[in-house]
Design an enzyme around this catalytic site. Structure first.
Site, PDB file in Angstrom:
ATOM      1  N   SER A 111      41.599  37.542  42.854  1.00  0.00           N
ATOM      2  CA  SER A 111      40.685  38.334  42.035  1.00  0.00           C
ATOM      3  C   SER A 111      39.240  38.373  42.500  1.00  0.00           C
ATOM      4  O   SER A 111      38.424  39.065  41.897  1.00  0.00           O
ATOM      5  CB  SER A 111      40.740  37.858  40.581  1.00  0.00           C
ATOM      6  OG  SER A 111      41.977  38.176  40.000  1.00  0.00           O
ATOM      7  N   LYS A 138      30.452  37.426  36.009  1.00  0.00           N
ATOM      8  CA  LYS A 138      31.727  37.873  35.461  1.00  0.00           C
ATOM      9  C   LYS A 138      31.862  37.351  34.037  1.00  0.00           C
ATOM     10  O   LYS A 138      31.525  36.200  33.756  1.00  0.00           O
ATOM     11  CB  LYS A 138      32.875  37.359  36.338  1.00  0.00           C
ATOM     12  CG  LYS A 138      34.266  37.837  35.904  1.00  0.00           C
ATOM     13  CD  LYS A 138      35.347  37.350  36.861  1.00  0.00           C
ATOM     14  CE  LYS A 138      36.739  37.809  36.436  1.00  0.00           C
ATOM     15  NZ  LYS A 138      37.787  37.376  37.381  1.00  0.00           N
ATOM     16  N   SER A 180      40.865  40.809  39.238  1.00  0.00           N
ATOM     17  CA  SER A 180      40.306  41.051  37.925  1.00  0.00           C
ATOM     18  C   SER A 180      38.779  41.112  37.908  1.00  0.00           C
ATOM     19  O   SER A 180      38.186  41.482  36.894  1.00  0.00           O
ATOM     20  CB  SER A 180      40.765  39.918  36.986  1.00  0.00           C
ATOM     21  OG  SER A 180      40.266  38.655  37.416  1.00  0.00           O
TER      22      SER A 180
END
Length: 501
Positions: free
Chosen positions: A179, A80, A155
């Protein structure tokens, strides 16, 4: 039979193929890089550097030839874009950091590299991890591989989409209010948020420091256990990392996988397990298709020997206002460092230093980030701190206590991850409150600092994936993973793939 990445369903299979020399790390990396290029329309990645990836893969092969390989050496992973990575851009999905390259690796990246894992690239995300749909990224929205007109969740939407679409066998994510779990649910993969402090936050670009926690996203509970083995552990560089004397000991998170509980049988490996069902998770706001799918999964757990027990988490509905006071307050503080002086976006034209600050931040941050900074600054301002922030922290303590009362009656808590399946792109962008409500079942776990995970358990409306949420007590990740693994041994939801993958 020659090795084919198309038949791979777990990291263990990849690791076994690499160990048997059925495939090299370089061949594997080339396969996934080709997939990433072909699936560019998903917008799952913000940065790919094929030469850097292949160099890591060749080093993994050399390491194996020297007899120095670990279980994960040569296994590809995507990170990420909130984890800083030396030599790669680290953008946090923001214009503010669009061209930033870190001089060091995040501890998570460093540890996975030490295990010999090969970085495929950086995955797209909501800007500074603020979002539930991955529509807030400066680099554009990510699309869900199951239906490209829908969101993948956020997210960590880029990581979820990459794993679901077969662009990476595993990815890192972060979970501040859901998330990892929510995009895992929306994208039909497995993901776990560990106990707060289990995984180092050093080098993880901060959103809300008392909530942010890194974790793995992959296809199976076993995958997540193996990845957590590499990621977790005390880190003196992170002041919130849990030291060994407080429970942050290194452990094998896979040690219970495939084992029946004490006194249980092979046919009912979870006999004696008490599953708590919060009545607040099965009421108003939960869509019928999600409830039906989750209850079917709970019936499967009963067949495995578990007992269902009703519990109560009475402050669940307060988790949204509490979270949206505390998290923006911490974001307001954390994001004050991005001013265009030492790094990050700097406005091209300005009159003086103050004007440069204002213009750089106005241009560098997106609308949702600005909204949360303003909310956070407001609740921390003189005259409002006691009324909002202090009250929110008191309720946060009550929420954590509610979980402990529930765990006195059960061993694990289960329920839906989200009230609905993934929604259409653009459906909620004009209504922030509706977007925030999508996190109603994940926020309280984060506020309490407990471990939680999402496990694929079926499909809802539009043939979209539904995740079952498992919540454990502090430091109970190994038992949580055992419980998820038993379900996956009895079902095949985690093996389902989107048609285009």
């Amino acid at each position: 039979m020659p090795f084919s990445a198309d038949s791979v369903t777990s990291l263990r299979q990849l690791a076994d193929a690499l160990a048997a020399r059925s495939v090299s790390a370089e061949e594997l990396a080339r396969t996934y890089l080709a997939r990433i290029e072909q699936a560019g329309a998903l917008n799952a990645f913000t940065h790919v550097d094929a030469e850097r990836t292949l160099a890591q893969a060749r080093e993994a092969d050399a390491r194996r030839a020297r007899g120095e390989a670990t279980l994960l050496t040569g296994v590809p992973v995507a990170h990420k874009d909130v984890f800083v990575t030396r030599g790669w851009r680290a953008t946090a999905g923001s214009k503010m950091l669009a061209n930033y390259e870190s001089p060091f690796d995040a501890t998570v990246v460093e540890r996975m590299a030490a295990a010999g894992m090969v970085t495929l690239g950086k995955t797209n995300m909501d800007e500074f991890a603020m979002g539930s749909s991955n529509e807030n990224s400066f680099f554009g929205a990510v699309r869900n591989p199951w239906d490209t007109d829908r969101v993948p969740g956020g997210s960590s939407g880029g990581s979820a989409a990459a794993v679901a679409a077969g662009l990476a066998p595993a990815a890192t994510g972060t979970d501040t209010g859901g998330s990892i779990r929510q995009p895992s649910s929306f994208s039909g993969i497995t993901g776990i948020k560990p106990t707060y402090g289990r995984v180092s936050r050093y080098g993880m670009i901060a959103f809300a420091s008392s909530l942010d926690q890194g974790g793995p996203m992959a296809h199976t509970a076993e995958d997540c256990a193996l990845l957590l083995n590499a990621m977790a552990g005390f880190d003196a560089k992170d002041s919130t990392s849990i030291p060994p004397e407080q429970g942050g000991v290194d452990e094998d998170f896979a040690r219970y996988l495939g084992q029946p509980r004490a006194g249980a049988s092979e046919s009912q490996p979870l006999a004696g397990l008490r599953i708590g069902l919060p009545r607040e998770y099965f009421g108003k706001g939960l869509s019928p298709d999600v409830e039906e799918t989750v209850r079917a999964a709970l019936r499967q757990y009963e067949q495995l020997g578990a007992t269902l027990v009703e519990v109560s988490l009475p402050k669940t509905e307060l988790s949204i206002p509490v979270y949206y006071v505390i998290a923006p307050a911490e974001a307001s503080s954390n994001l004050s460092r991005f001013d265009g002086v030492r790094y990050g976006h700097r406005a091209a034209e300005y009159r003086d230093l103050l004007d440069m600050y204002k213009k750089s931040r106005a241009e560098g941050f997106g609308a949702e980030v600005k909204r949360r900074i303003m909310v956070g600054t407001y609740v921390l301002s003189h005259g409002y701190y006691d009324a909002y922030y202090l009250q929110a922290q008191k309720i946060r303590r009550i929420i954590a206590d509610d979980f402990q009362r529930a765990f006195a009656q059960c061993d694990v808590i289960m329920g839906p991850v989200a009230p609905t399946v993934a929604w259409k792109l653009g459906e909620k962008t004009s209504d922030p409150v509706q977007m925030y409500l999508a996190d109603i079942f994940t926020l309280s776990t984060s506020l309490a600092g407990l471990p939680g995970m999402s496990v694929p358990c079926g499909f809802g409306d539009g043939n979209m994936p539904v995740g079952l949420q498992l919540i454990g007590n502090y430091f109970d990740e190994a038992r949580l993973l055992q419980t998820a693994h038993a379900f996956q041994q009895a079902t095949d939801w985690h093996l389902r793939r989107p048609a285009k993958a």
